[in-house]
Structure formats: structure tokens, C-alpha cells
Design a protein around this motif. Structure first.
Motif, PDB file in Angstrom:
ATOM      1  N   ALA A   1       0.930  -1.245   0.246  1.00  0.00           N
ATOM      2  CA  ALA A   1       0.164  -0.096  -0.489  1.00  0.00           C
ATOM      3  C   ALA A   1       0.683   1.086   0.064  1.00  0.00           C
ATOM      4  O   ALA A   1       1.427   1.486   0.663  1.00  0.00           O
ATOM      5  CB  ALA A   1      -1.073  -0.058   1.440  1.00  0.00           C
ATOM      6  N   LEU A   2       0.458   2.312  -0.314  1.00  0.00           N
ATOM      7  CA  LEU A   2       1.025   3.359  -0.823  1.00  0.00           C
ATOM      8  C   LEU A   2       0.853   4.522  -0.726  1.00  0.00           C
ATOM      9  O   LEU A   2      -0.369   4.319  -1.024  1.00  0.00           O
ATOM     10  CB  LEU A   2       1.488   3.466  -2.225  1.00  0.00           C
ATOM     11  CG  LEU A   2       2.317   4.979  -2.769  1.00  0.00           C
ATOM     12  CD1 LEU A   2       3.864   4.752  -1.587  1.00  0.00           C
ATOM     13  CD2 LEU A   2       3.134   4.796  -4.460  1.00  0.00           C
ATOM     14  N   ARG A   3       0.879   5.192   0.090  1.00  0.00           N
ATOM     15  CA  ARG A   3       0.553   6.969   0.686  1.00  0.00           C
ATOM     16  C   ARG A   3       0.333   7.581  -0.090  1.00  0.00           C
ATOM     17  O   ARG A   3       1.315   8.155  -0.776  1.00  0.00           O
ATOM     18  CB  ARG A   3       0.826   6.783   2.445  1.00  0.00           C
ATOM     19  CG  ARG A   3      -0.285   8.436   2.444  1.00  0.00           C
ATOM     20  CD  ARG A   3       0.538   8.491   3.619  1.00  0.00           C
ATOM     21  NE  ARG A   3       0.960   7.687   4.778  1.00  0.00           N
ATOM     22  CZ  ARG A   3      -0.088   7.721   5.925  1.00  0.00           C
ATOM     23  NH1 ARG A   3      -1.112   8.626   5.921  1.00  0.00           N
ATOM     24  NH2 ARG A   3      -0.136   7.231   6.724  1.00  0.00           N
ATOM     25  N   LEU A   4      -0.896   8.106  -0.656  1.00  0.00           N
ATOM     26  CA  LEU A   4      -1.039   9.008  -2.292  1.00  0.00           C
ATOM     27  C   LEU A   4      -0.566  10.379  -1.305  1.00  0.00           C
ATOM     28  O   LEU A   4      -1.016  11.345  -2.292  1.00  0.00           O
ATOM     29  CB  LEU A   4      -1.684   9.030  -2.399  1.00  0.00           C
ATOM     30  CG  LEU A   4      -2.088   7.551  -3.843  1.00  0.00           C
ATOM     31  CD1 LEU A   4      -3.426   7.400  -4.214  1.00  0.00           C
ATOM     32  CD2 LEU A   4      -0.590   7.231  -4.717  1.00  0.00           C
ATOM     33  N   ASP A   5       0.268  10.730  -0.703  1.00  0.00           N
ATOM     34  CA  ASP A   5       0.686  12.759  -0.106  1.00  0.00           C
ATOM     35  C   ASP A   5       2.070  12.549  -1.108  1.00  0.00           C
ATOM     36  O   ASP A   5       2.155  13.588  -0.205  1.00  0.00           O
ATOM     37  CB  ASP A   5       0.193  12.070   1.485  1.00  0.00           C
ATOM     38  CG  ASP A   5       1.427  10.806   2.478  1.00  0.00           C
ATOM     39  OD1 ASP A   5       2.179  10.624   1.682  1.00  0.00           O
ATOM     40  OD2 ASP A   5       1.211  11.399   3.337  1.00  0.00           O
ATOM     41  N   GLY A   6       2.790  11.720  -1.574  1.00  0.00           N
ATOM     42  CA  GLY A   6       4.023  12.503  -1.750  1.00  0.00           C
ATOM     43  C   GLY A   6       5.193  11.953  -0.591  1.00  0.00           C
ATOM     44  O   GLY A   6       6.013  12.953  -1.684  1.00  0.00           O
ATOM     45  N   SER A   7       4.964  11.112   0.042  1.00  0.00           N
ATOM     46  CA  SER A   7       5.828  10.851   0.933  1.00  0.00           C
ATOM     47  C   SER A   7       6.725   9.632   0.809  1.00  0.00           C
ATOM     48  O   SER A   7       7.707   9.593   0.948  1.00  0.00           O
ATOM     49  CB  SER A   7       4.882  10.536   2.438  1.00  0.00           C
ATOM     50  OG  SER A   7       3.880   9.604   2.269  1.00  0.00           O
ATOM     51  N   GLY A   8       6.412   8.742  -0.517  1.00  0.00           N
ATOM     52  CA  GLY A   8       6.582   7.708  -0.954  1.00  0.00           C
ATOM     53  C   GLY A   8       6.178   6.503   0.328  1.00  0.00           C
ATOM     54  O   GLY A   8       7.432   4.801   0.158  1.00  0.00           O
ATOM     55  N   ALA A   9       5.597   7.012   1.243  1.00  0.00           N
ATOM     56  CA  ALA A   9       5.682   5.516   2.112  1.00  0.00           C
ATOM     57  C   ALA A   9       5.102   4.146   2.069  1.00  0.00           C
ATOM     58  O   ALA A   9       4.070   4.241   1.474  1.00  0.00           O
ATOM     59  CB  ALA A   9       4.712   6.192   3.478  1.00  0.00           C
ATOM     60  N   PHE A  10       5.317   3.397   2.159  1.00  0.00           N
ATOM     61  CA  PHE A  10       4.652   2.223   1.673  1.00  0.00           C
ATOM     62  C   PHE A  10       4.660   0.857   2.550  1.00  0.00           C
ATOM     63  O   PHE A  10       5.513   1.487   4.206  1.00  0.00           O
ATOM     64  CB  PHE A  10       5.628   1.106   0.628  1.00  0.00           C
ATOM     65  CG  PHE A  10       6.219   1.661  -0.729  1.00  0.00           C
ATOM     66  CD1 PHE A  10       7.222   2.309  -1.320  1.00  0.00           C
ATOM     67  CD2 PHE A  10       5.132   0.711  -1.493  1.00  0.00           C
ATOM     68  CE1 PHE A  10       6.791   3.629  -1.921  1.00  0.00           C
ATOM     69  CE2 PHE A  10       5.410   1.564  -3.311  1.00  0.00           C
ATOM     70  CZ  PHE A  10       5.824   2.188  -3.070  1.00  0.00           C
ATOM     71  N   THR A  11       3.685   0.376   2.756  1.00  0.00           N
ATOM     72  CA  THR A  11       3.387  -0.719   3.768  1.00  0.00           C
ATOM     73  C   THR A  11       3.023  -1.947   3.523  1.00  0.00           C
ATOM     74  O   THR A  11       2.600  -2.117   2.093  1.00  0.00           O
ATOM     75  CB  THR A  11       1.902  -0.071   4.813  1.00  0.00           C
ATOM     76  OG1 THR A  11       2.399   1.002   4.962  1.00  0.00           O
ATOM     77  CG2 THR A  11       2.147  -1.630   5.853  1.00  0.00           C
TER      78      THR A  11
END
Length: 371
Positions: free
Chosen positions: A292-302
């Protein structure tokens, strides 16, 4: 486990190439392909295999989440599975065809299909790379009607309108190094005798990526569907991108050098699922898992699945239900054809301890308001 997405976002943009490669190696998760056996032998409680479907390929949810489409082969017949009854119906049995490589519900309940108009008997891919768009009415009273537009790989289909996006390309006739690759937006009009595509306009092409990328649309980002999510293959390894449909602004959401292919987006638009493989090659090997990729520009994946921990396996083609309760996805074999599937699985996003707590927040809030 390391938060690989944050590791990329904080470091890669400021390091020279050699140091960057070392960072990539340090950020990749351990254990890929090391376990014997099959992911089926160790399914967590929140994942259920839909064994009654056999080899299901490329699932797609209905607008109300009560049903989903799937194929019985990479180029095959289209089926519909009803969750309540647990039964399947073949939707393309009433007319002759050469198989279909994609099937999606349109906003009005009819189907948008991709399939070859003819097949060379000597083509081992059965026309997979030379398909056209077809319109199939939900009544199933008539054969599918050609829309007169080539279909390459998969389209992105809007939930709330008759808009869809697709790729125009001359690949594979032309080398991927020089082939055309353009993303187009259009709308299906039903006012005439035959359905047709209208209001076509180009959104993106290879020039936006220094001519490195091959492009494929995936999903319209909710809740207002004003942004198209797509994959830029071979660009920085493969990037998850978005294009604003009003002003044309591009945004890179993954920002990493690994292979990443965007898949189904959450209904509220805060996350998208991504097929991810820790390889620096232009083509993935198949050791893919779903993140799951957060769509806030952070590039944070889970990370959501661990199928690639097992030698010879991976996971692919995730799509999230309209109520954000479930995710459908497939098991794939390493080394097989691109997009191959050996069965479909139902992932309970609410029950999984891996699901980001805010991934379905908008749907949970709407449910509380209704109650």
C-alpha cells in the motif's frame, strides 16, 4: 521490518549513484524467495483462497461490490462471480470471439472488454498484445460491439462516469526503445445506433519522461476522480505516477528505483496498491508482492502480502472493493508470462493487522454517518 518507502524518500535524491545502490540494498527486505513450499501452506487468517474459481485472472469489482469479473486465462472467457451466492456465470458464452485480456464494469453496469479481433495460430501469446476495445451490454442479449480503438494492456475505467483512459502505442511492432506510448482520455457515448468513443484527448506521452518510459493507465483516483494514476515503466525502475486531468500536472508518488507498478486505488483516494519487486532490471522476475502506497507524496509504503518470501511465487493484480473492506488479488508464478495467475484470493482489509489504519478512513466515516 524496515520502512522501505521512507528509506527511499529520505535518502535517494541526495546521494551519488554508487552510494544510492548501497542504500537500495540496505533498504530491501530480507527473506525474499528463501522459504520452501507455497504461500498456500501458510495463509494468514485475513486471506482466503477462492478455490472454486480455478485459475482466475485479472479481477475487477462491480460498482456495488457484490460481484466481480475475472478471466479464465490471460486471453480467455469473461466470468462474473457473485459473492452472496458463491456462483460464477460465463458472460461471453453467447457469441464467437478470440478471447479477452481485460474486462471492466462501466459506470452504467455494461462491460468494457479488450480482446483480439483475430489471432495468428502461430502466436504463442494468442493475440494478447494486439487487442481492441469491445462494448458488451449487461443484458447479454447481443455480441460485444467493437469500439474501433486498439487496446494495449489495460484501461483505467471511471466509477462515476463513462470516461476511461488507455494507451496508444505501436509496440510490439516497434522496439520499446523507440515505440510510441501515449495516455489518452475519452468517453463512451451511447446516443447513436452504436456505442462510440468521443471527446478524446492526449494526457501524457514519453516526452514527459525524457523518452524513457512506457506508459499504462491504472485507476482514477477518488473521491472526485480528477486524477489518473498510471505506471511509467522503465523510468527510474518503474514509477507510480499521477496526472491531474484539469491542469495536466504530473506527480511522482513512489520516488524509488525499484520496480513499482500501480494497481487498484482505495475508494477514498488516500492509498493505492502497488506491485513491487526489489530488482533494478527493466523487467521484473516475478518476485512481486503487494504494498500500500500513501498518496501524499511521502513515498511511504506498507507491505500487505508476503507471497514472494516463498521460492517461485509472488502476488499480483490487487483491486480494492468499493466499500474498502476487501482486496482481490492473485498468486503468480516466477518465470511465467507477465501477469500470470494461478488462483484468486480475498484479502480482508479490516481484519488484517498490516492494513494502514487510515487506508479506509473515508469509508468508515461514511458508514458511521449512515448508521
Amino acid at each position: 521490518m524496515k520502512n522501505t518507502g521512507q528509506c527511499f524518500a529520505k535518502r535517494l535524491g541526495v546521494l551519488p549513484l554508487i552510494s544510492a545502490l548501497l542504500v537500495l540494498a540496505a533498504c530491501s527486505p530480507a527473506g525474499i524467495g528463501e522459504k520452501p513450499g507455497s504461500p498456500r501452506d501458510a495463509l494468514p487468517a485475513h486471506i482466503t483462497e477462492l478455490t472454486e474459481l480455478g485459475v482466475g485472472v485479472r479481477p475487477a469489482w462491480s460498482g456495488d461490490g457484490s460481484r466481480f469479473l475475472y478471466l479464465d486465462a490471460l486471453v480467455g472467457d469473461v466470468y462474473e462471480y457473485d459473492l452472496a451466492s458463491g456462483s460464477s456465470q460465463r458472460l461471453t458464452a453467447h457469441f464467437k470471439h478470440h478471447g479477452f485480456a481485460r474486462a471492466h464494469y462501466l459506470a452504467n453496469g455494461d462491460l468494457l472488454l479488450c480482446g483480439p479481433s483475430k489471432v495468428d495460430p502461430e502466436d504463442p501469446e494468442e493475440g494478447r498484445w494486439d487487442t481492441d476495445f469491445w462494448y458488451l451490454h449487461r443484458s447479454l442479449e447481443k455480441p460485444a460491439v467493437s469500439l474501433g480503438e486498439p487496446c494495449f494492456e489495460g484501461p483505467a475505467v471511471a466509477r462515476d462516469s463513462m470516461h476511461f483512459a488507455w494507451t496508444r502505442t505501436d509496440y510490439p511492432e516497434v522496439s520499446p526503445l523507440t515505440a510510441k506510448s501515449e495516455l489518452w482520455l475519452g468517453e463512451i457515448e451511447l446516443s447513436g445506433e452504436q456505442p462510440r468513443i468521443v471527446n478524446e484527448r492526449k494526457l501524457v506521452d514519453r516526452s514527459d519522461f525524457y523518452y524513457f518510459a512506457m506508459l499504462e493507465p491504472q485507476d482514477f483516483r477518488g473521491p472526485d476522480e480528477s486524477e489518473l494514476l498510471f505506471t511509467a515503466y522503465a523510468y527510474r525502475g518503474g514509477e507510480v505516477m499521477g496526472v491531474d486531468l484539469e491542469n495536466g500536472q504530473l506527480r511522482n508518488y513512489s520516488n524509488s528505483w525499484w520496480y513499482e507498478e500501480v494497481e487498484g486505488v482505495s475508494p477514498g483516494g488516500s492509498y493505492t496498491t502497488v506491485e513491487r519487486e526489489f530488482t533494478l532490471s527493466l523487467k521484473p522476475k516475478g518476485l512481486i508482492d503487494i504494498w500500500a502506497l500513501r498518496l501524499d507524496g511521502s513515498g511511504a509504503f506498507t507491505r500487505l502480502t508476503h507471497f514472494s518470501d516463498f521460492n517461485g511465487f509472488g502476488a499480483n493484480n490487487p483491486v480494492i472493493s468499493p466499500d474498502c473492506r476487501h482486496m482481490l488479488f492473485a498468486i503468480r508464478q516466477v518465470g511465467g508470462p507477465e501477469g500470470n495467475s494461478d488462483g484468486l484470493f480475498l484479502y480482508d482489509l479490516k481484519a488484517s493487522p498490516l492494513t494502514p489504519v487510515d487506508m479506509c478512513a473515508m469509508q468508515e466515516k461514511a458508514k458511521l454517518v449512515q448508521e
